[in-house]
Design a protein around this motif. Structure first.
Motif, PDB file in Angstrom:
ATOM      1  N   GLU A  82      12.760   0.190   2.152  1.00 24.89           N
ATOM      2  CA  GLU A  82      13.403  -0.078   3.442  1.00 24.89           C
ATOM      3  C   GLU A  82      12.533   0.401   4.604  1.00 24.89           C
ATOM      4  N   TYR A  83      11.853   1.517   4.376  1.00 29.96           N
ATOM      5  CA  TYR A  83      10.996   2.032   5.447  1.00 29.96           C
ATOM      6  C   TYR A  83       9.748   1.166   5.611  1.00 29.96           C
ATOM      7  N   LEU A  84       9.187   0.697   4.496  1.00 30.34           N
ATOM      8  CA  LEU A  84       8.031  -0.197   4.588  1.00 30.34           C
ATOM      9  C   LEU A  84       8.425  -1.492   5.295  1.00 30.34           C
ATOM     10  N   SER A 119       6.321   6.452  -3.537  1.00 30.09           N
ATOM     11  CA  SER A 119       7.690   6.964  -3.477  1.00 30.09           C
ATOM     12  C   SER A 119       8.378   6.653  -2.154  1.00 30.09           C
ATOM     13  N   THR A 120       7.651   6.080  -1.200  1.00 36.01           N
ATOM     14  CA  THR A 120       8.236   5.735   0.087  1.00 36.01           C
ATOM     15  C   THR A 120       9.278   4.634  -0.081  1.00 36.01           C
ATOM     16  N   LYS A 131       0.964  -0.559  11.389  1.00 34.00           N
ATOM     17  CA  LYS A 131       0.057  -0.539  10.244  1.00 34.00           C
ATOM     18  C   LYS A 131       0.407   0.623   9.310  1.00 34.00           C
ATOM     19  N   TYR A 132       0.255   0.390   8.013  1.00 39.27           N
ATOM     20  CA  TYR A 132       0.468   1.462   7.054  1.00 39.27           C
ATOM     21  C   TYR A 132      -0.365   1.229   5.806  1.00 39.27           C
ATOM     22  N   MET A 133      -0.612   2.299   5.077  1.00 43.25           N
ATOM     23  CA  MET A 133      -1.288   2.258   3.779  1.00 43.25           C
ATOM     24  C   MET A 133      -0.410   2.951   2.756  1.00 43.25           C
ATOM     25  N   VAL A 134      -0.353   2.391   1.556  1.00 46.06           N
ATOM     26  CA  VAL A 134       0.344   3.038   0.449  1.00 46.06           C
ATOM     27  C   VAL A 134      -0.712   3.647  -0.459  1.00 46.06           C
ATOM     28  N   ILE A 135      -0.833   4.975  -0.406  1.00 42.21           N
ATOM     29  CA  ILE A 135      -1.893   5.680  -1.127  1.00 42.21           C
ATOM     30  C   ILE A 135      -1.296   6.916  -1.785  1.00 42.21           C
ATOM     31  N   GLY A 136      -1.286   6.956  -3.092  1.00 43.54           N
ATOM     32  CA  GLY A 136      -0.715   8.083  -3.811  1.00 43.54           C
ATOM     33  C   GLY A 136       0.619   7.723  -4.434  1.00 43.54           C
TER      34      GLY A 136
END
Length: 227
Positions: A112-114, A108-109, A123-128
């Motif tokens: 644009e923010y990613l 749901s992020t 670094k980021y993870m998309v989890i959930g």
């Protein structure tokens, strides 16, 4: 595998985490003595620590890409931010407190923010889906970053999710000699009201120490969950 997760908070005698003058210098002095791999910090806590208001959520133009040293002993900063609220990562990097940053996002992020994180090599993870799945996130942090121990620096809502999902191993609290009162749910552990005693967490006291100004340090291990 999951890292060892430790919740650490300062509270008043009646369990409040605000409304009194907490000894934050002592709080962070003790935290700095722990040899932990990561700090899990809630977005509200991060914004409060940097005195950022909601209308100041912008990134400075002089953003510096963080340099990561694999031998750096400083902890990794992990921040769940599925709504894309934090835009001041350069300020966090400049503190020098963390070796690197990892943002936990969900499906749901906003894209644009990613993109914002990609452009700044954060670094980021998309989890959930709607929210970050913290259980899976902790597994990935253990596997991908070698995080075996983690301190939670947050308010009651993130603590509540971790506790309800059976993800916490130990709890440290600095109990201040103060009584705040009030009816707002601003405590170390915010969750839905229980309908019976079966959901109560059982703790084992590991250490009790009187510190300066009559502040008491309590260290507990969570014994079992009965949800």
């Amino acid at each position: 595998m999951l890292p060892k997760v430790i919740i650490y908070n300062y509270i008043s005698l009646d369990g409040r985490i605000n409304g009194f003058k907490a000894d934050k210098n002592l709080y962070y002095q003790l935290a700095s003595q722990w040899s932990l791999d990561a700090v899990l910090m809630g977005t509200d806590t991060l914004l409060r620590n940097f005195n950022i208001k909601s209308d100041e959520l912008h990134e400075s133009e002089n953003f510096e890409v963080p340099e990561v040293d694999k031998n750096d002993s400083r902890p990794l900063l992990v921040v769940p931010d599925s709504r894309g609220r934090i835009h001041v990562w350069s300020e966090v990097i400049r503190t020098g407190l963390f070796r690197d940053i990892l943002v936990l996002c969900s499906r749901s992020t906003p894209q644009e923010y990613l993109n914002f994180l990609d452009e700044r090599f954060i670094k980021y993870m998309v989890i959930g889906y709607e929210k970050v799945n913290l259980g899976i996130a902790l597994e990935e942090i253990y596997t991908q970053f070698g995080v075996k121990s983690l301190r939670v620096d947050s308010g009651g809502r993130l603590n509540g999710v971790l506790l309800m999902d059976d993800l916490v191993d130990e709890i440290y609290v600095l109990v201040h000699p103060a009584m705040v009162g009030g009816t707002s749910p601003n405590s170390i552990y915010i969750a839905t009201d229980l309908t019976s005693t079966e959901g109560v967490l059982d703790l084992k006291l590991l250490k009790m120490e009187k510190l300066k100004n009559d502040i008491i340090l309590l260290h507990y291990r969570i014994m079992k969950y009965q949800f």
